[in-house]
Design a protein around this motif. Structure first.
Motif, PDB file in Angstrom:
ATOM      1  N   UNK A  43      45.793  43.306  46.285  1.00 24.60           N
ATOM      2  CA  UNK A  43      44.879  42.110  45.959  1.00 24.60           C
ATOM      3  C   UNK A  43      43.687  42.391  44.950  1.00 24.60           C
ATOM      4  N   UNK A  44      43.875  43.523  44.192  1.00 25.54           N
ATOM      5  CA  UNK A  44      43.267  43.944  43.198  1.00 25.54           C
ATOM      6  C   UNK A  44      42.357  42.633  42.267  1.00 25.54           C
ATOM      7  N   UNK A  45      41.667  42.720  41.615  1.00 28.09           N
ATOM      8  CA  UNK A  45      40.793  41.820  40.078  1.00 28.09           C
ATOM      9  C   UNK A  45      40.718  42.566  39.420  1.00 28.09           C
ATOM     10  N   UNK A  51      34.270  36.773  34.974  1.00 27.64           N
ATOM     11  CA  UNK A  51      33.642  36.274  36.335  1.00 27.64           C
ATOM     12  C   UNK A  51      35.564  37.904  36.778  1.00 27.64           C
ATOM     13  N   UNK A  52      36.179  37.564  37.673  1.00 27.64           N
ATOM     14  CA  UNK A  52      37.215  38.800  37.794  1.00 27.64           C
ATOM     15  C   UNK A  52      37.836  38.143  38.642  1.00 27.64           C
ATOM     16  N   UNK A  53      39.483  38.143  38.516  1.00 24.00           N
ATOM     17  CA  UNK A  53      40.702  37.792  38.472  1.00 24.00           C
ATOM     18  C   UNK A  53      41.917  38.077  39.347  1.00 24.00           C
ATOM     19  N   UNK A  54      42.147  38.318  40.140  1.00 24.18           N
ATOM     20  CA  UNK A  54      43.675  38.976  40.885  1.00 24.18           C
ATOM     21  C   UNK A  54      44.695  38.812  39.937  1.00 24.18           C
ATOM     22  N   UNK A  55      45.235  40.137  40.105  1.00 19.18           N
ATOM     23  CA  UNK A  55      46.473  40.631  39.355  1.00 19.18           C
ATOM     24  C   UNK A  55      47.355  39.390  39.547  1.00 19.18           C
ATOM     25  N   UNK A  56      47.336  39.673  40.943  1.00 18.26           N
ATOM     26  CA  UNK A  56      48.492  38.603  41.146  1.00 18.26           C
ATOM     27  C   UNK A  56      47.648  37.428  42.280  1.00 18.26           C
ATOM     28  N   UNK A  57      48.112  36.180  41.809  1.00 18.69           N
ATOM     29  CA  UNK A  57      47.522  35.220  43.000  1.00 18.69           C
ATOM     30  C   UNK A  57      47.163  34.605  43.993  1.00 18.69           C
ATOM     31  N   UNK A  58      46.429  35.093  43.990  1.00 15.54           N
ATOM     32  CA  UNK A  58      45.875  34.868  46.113  1.00 15.54           C
ATOM     33  C   UNK A  58      44.949  34.290  46.649  1.00 15.54           C
ATOM     34  N   UNK A  59      44.765  33.139  47.480  1.00 16.48           N
ATOM     35  CA  UNK A  59      44.219  32.724  48.500  1.00 16.48           C
ATOM     36  C   UNK A  59      44.163  33.083  50.188  1.00 16.48           C
ATOM     37  N   UNK A 196      42.993  26.019  50.749  1.00 17.12           N
ATOM     38  CA  UNK A 196      43.113  26.607  51.605  1.00 17.12           C
ATOM     39  C   UNK A 196      42.039  27.876  50.434  1.00 17.12           C
ATOM     40  N   UNK A 197      41.651  28.902  51.688  1.00 13.31           N
ATOM     41  CA  UNK A 197      40.222  29.514  51.251  1.00 13.31           C
ATOM     42  C   UNK A 197      40.661  30.678  50.178  1.00 13.31           C
ATOM     43  N   UNK A 198      39.705  30.394  49.084  1.00 12.61           N
ATOM     44  CA  UNK A 198      39.584  31.804  47.766  1.00 12.61           C
ATOM     45  C   UNK A 198      38.190  32.505  48.057  1.00 12.61           C
ATOM     46  N   UNK A 199      38.170  33.030  47.500  1.00 15.78           N
ATOM     47  CA  UNK A 199      36.648  34.098  47.821  1.00 15.78           C
ATOM     48  C   UNK A 199      36.151  34.283  46.348  1.00 15.78           C
ATOM     49  N   UNK A 200      34.777  33.145  46.192  1.00 19.01           N
ATOM     50  CA  UNK A 200      34.796  33.615  44.581  1.00 19.01           C
ATOM     51  C   UNK A 200      34.376  34.364  43.943  1.00 19.01           C
ATOM     52  N   UNK A 201      35.014  35.280  43.036  1.00 19.63           N
ATOM     53  CA  UNK A 201      34.400  35.957  42.265  1.00 19.63           C
ATOM     54  C   UNK A 201      35.646  37.035  42.578  1.00 19.63           C
ATOM     55  N   UNK A 202      36.619  36.717  42.931  1.00 22.43           N
ATOM     56  CA  UNK A 202      37.740  37.415  43.701  1.00 22.43           C
ATOM     57  C   UNK A 202      37.648  38.197  44.885  1.00 22.43           C
ATOM     58  N   UNK A 203      39.384  38.733  44.800  1.00 18.92           N
ATOM     59  CA  UNK A 203      38.642  39.833  46.309  1.00 18.92           C
ATOM     60  C   UNK A 203      38.089  40.801  45.635  1.00 18.92           C
TER      61      UNK A 203
END
Ligand SMILES: Cc1cc2nc3c(=O)[nH]c(=O)nc-3n(C[C@H](O)[C@H](O)[C@H](O)COP(=O)(O)OP(=O)(O)OC[C@H]3O[C@@H](n4cnc5c(N)ncnc54)[C@H](O)[C@@H]3O)c2cc1C
Length: 454
Positions: A43-45, A51-59, A196-203
């Motif tokens: 789940x890392x970004x 900002x930051x983004x996950x290596x693998x798409x996440x919601x 769908x949910x997402x954590x703003x700023x990434x996981x």
């Protein structure tokens, strides 16, 4: 008598971090090892566009209650947003919207009677609770019977094949049922689009907050340091890590994939090892594209077309607007493969070149000029393969070895693996350790000297 245990956690993904957080707050002395330099596991970004983004798409889905509770507990609830998503299905060279029940009725890849059968079967599966009977039949057998061969091959069979390749026929109906069942929990009504949910700023927001809380409670986190060997030493476990250091602990929680647990603990009895070694995983290779333009208006595009050799295309900026990413469009091109598949060994440029060749099929105006930057990420244990009678094959959290616990994605069932369930794994194993301590099944070693050479 001391009641604080020395607990070693192997793996700094969501499960390991959650377990460490809970156990540190119970007053135990935590040491966590993470092989990668960065915490967060799957789940890392990484830092991107301010900002930051996950290596693998996440919601997240609305049914992901454990992770939402954890975010609230850490004071991060305001970072979580819930947004409508658009789902599509790519088949026969075009995109079919698939966000609502009405879209199913318009799914032109199969004739109307097949669409009605798909609609009815979906409705039925959404209402099934006694899923245990689906342990004994494969998804292919069950779906062929109820939607017919043509609808199976063109729709669900094509998707199963895109995710599991030659193993598609082994996947139990229990896995497929759960996908349909949980997905609809993210919709308030049949006719509404799913949210769908997402954590703003990434996981990373959650990962960093857990790490800070563990350290505040006195826990030690060693990232960039893998566990290499573990031996029994009097009443404790002696852990040797890749820095050459050794640490004595009373309890170990292993959150790494099952075959690695078997390797780290050769002393495990045969029946338990058999369960660990019986778990197989699909790997994932994800190409992330930073584009000047949007590829389509779909967030989650399932692929069921042999001419487009991917599992899905996830256009992240169709969920979280490009304005969060300096106006850029972020597109993941995802492919699940067997762990021995040659695609895993391709160089990044080769993965990109293949995608540039295929993407005009999704949008004929797509041009390689759109792409400003790209990254390729690989995960070997991305998806446990849920086969028949899976429940009988899951290794227990409490292993036969004293003070050794396993909490990994292969134990998530009947739900499919996901960050919510890794939080749950962490919660469950921490509660189990507290209980075992109360019941006297585990105890802190009374030896205090020479506990670690760190
Ligand atoms: C392509 C893809 C898309 C996904 N999409 C979603 C999504 O949309 N929503 C969602 O909720 N979930 C999603 N997931 C799943 C989710 O990310 C995982 O289920 C979850 O993060 C697993 O967490 P974990 O801690 O159980 O395992 P992991 O994240 O695998 O953590 C295990 C950790 O152990 C470390 N490790 C391995 N060996 C050693 C060693 N010897 N010593 C020390 N450390 C070691 C690894 O580096 C890793 O960090 C996705 C996963 C993938 C691959």
């Amino acid at each position: 008598m001391p009641t604080a245990l020395r607990i070693g956690i192997i793996g700094g993904g969501i499960a390991g971090l959650t377990a460490a957080y809970r156990l540190a707050r119970q007053g135990h002395r935590i040491v966590l090892w993470e092989r990668q330099r960065q915490l967060g596991g799957q789940a890392a970004a990484f830092p991107l566009l301010g900002t930051a983004l996950e290596y693998f798409y996440h919601h997240l889905f609305l049914s992901d209650r454990d992770i939402v509770r954890l975010l609230e507990e850490l004071g991060l609830a305001d970072r979580l947003v819930w947004l409508p998503s658009r789902v599509g299905f790519f088949a026969r060279g075009r995109i079919y919207p698939l966000s609502s029940a009405l879209d199913v009725l318009r799914l032109g890849v199969v004739p109307l009677p097949d669409r009605l059968r798909i609609g009815l079967v979906t409705f039925y599966l959404q209402h099934v609770r006694d899923w245990q009977r689906f342990e004994y039949v494969t998804a292919e057998q069950w779906l062929r019977r109820w939607v017919g061969h043509r609808a199976f091959e063109r729709v669900w069979g094509a998707q199963l094949h895109a995710k599991f390749g030659p193993r598609a026929g082994d996947v139990a109906m229990a896995w497929f049922w759960n996908k349909i069942y949980l997905r609809t929990q993210s919709r308030r009504s049949l006719f509404e689009r799913e949210r769908l949910g997402y954590i703003l700023g990434s996981f990373n927001v959650l990962i960093d907050s857990l790490a800070a809380a563990i350290q505040e409670a006195g826990g030690a986190i060693h990232s960039g340091v893998g566990v290499e060997a573990i031996v029994r030493h009097e009443n404790s476990w002696l852990v040797r890590d890749s820095s050459g250091a050794t640490t004595l602990v009373d309890v170990i929680v292993a959150t790494v994939p099952s075959p690695l647990v078997a390797k780290l603990f050769p002393q495990l009895p045969e029946t338990y090892r058999h369960k660990l070694l019986g778990t197989t995983y699909q790997a994932a290779v994800t190409l992330l594209l930073q584009s000047r333009h949007r590829l389509s208006d779909i967030y989650w595009l399932n692929i069921g077309d042999p001419d487009l050799p991917y599992t899905g295309i996830i256009e992240h900026t169709n969920l979280i607007p490009p304005s969060y990413y300096q106006g850029r469009h972020l597109i993941y091109v995802s492919k699940y493969v067997e762990q021995s598949h040659p695609y895993l060994a391709l160089r990044d440029e080769e993965v990109l070149a293949a995608a540039l060749h295929h993407l005009p099929k999704v949008n004929p105006s797509f041009s390689p000029e759109w792409i400003e930057d790209y990254w390729v990420f690989r995960e070997h244990a991305a998806q446990p393969i849920v086969t028949l009678r899976y429940s009988e094959q899951i290794p227990e959290h409490r292993t036969p070895l004293p003070g050794v616990y396993v909490a990994n994605t292969a134990q998530i069932y009947p739900e499919d693996r996901g960050t919510n369930y890794s939080v749950r794994l962490g919660n469950v194993v921490a509660a189990m350790i507290a209980d075992d301590l109360r019941q006297g099944r585990i105890a802190p070693s009374t030896r205090v000297s020479g506990s670690s050479d760190r």
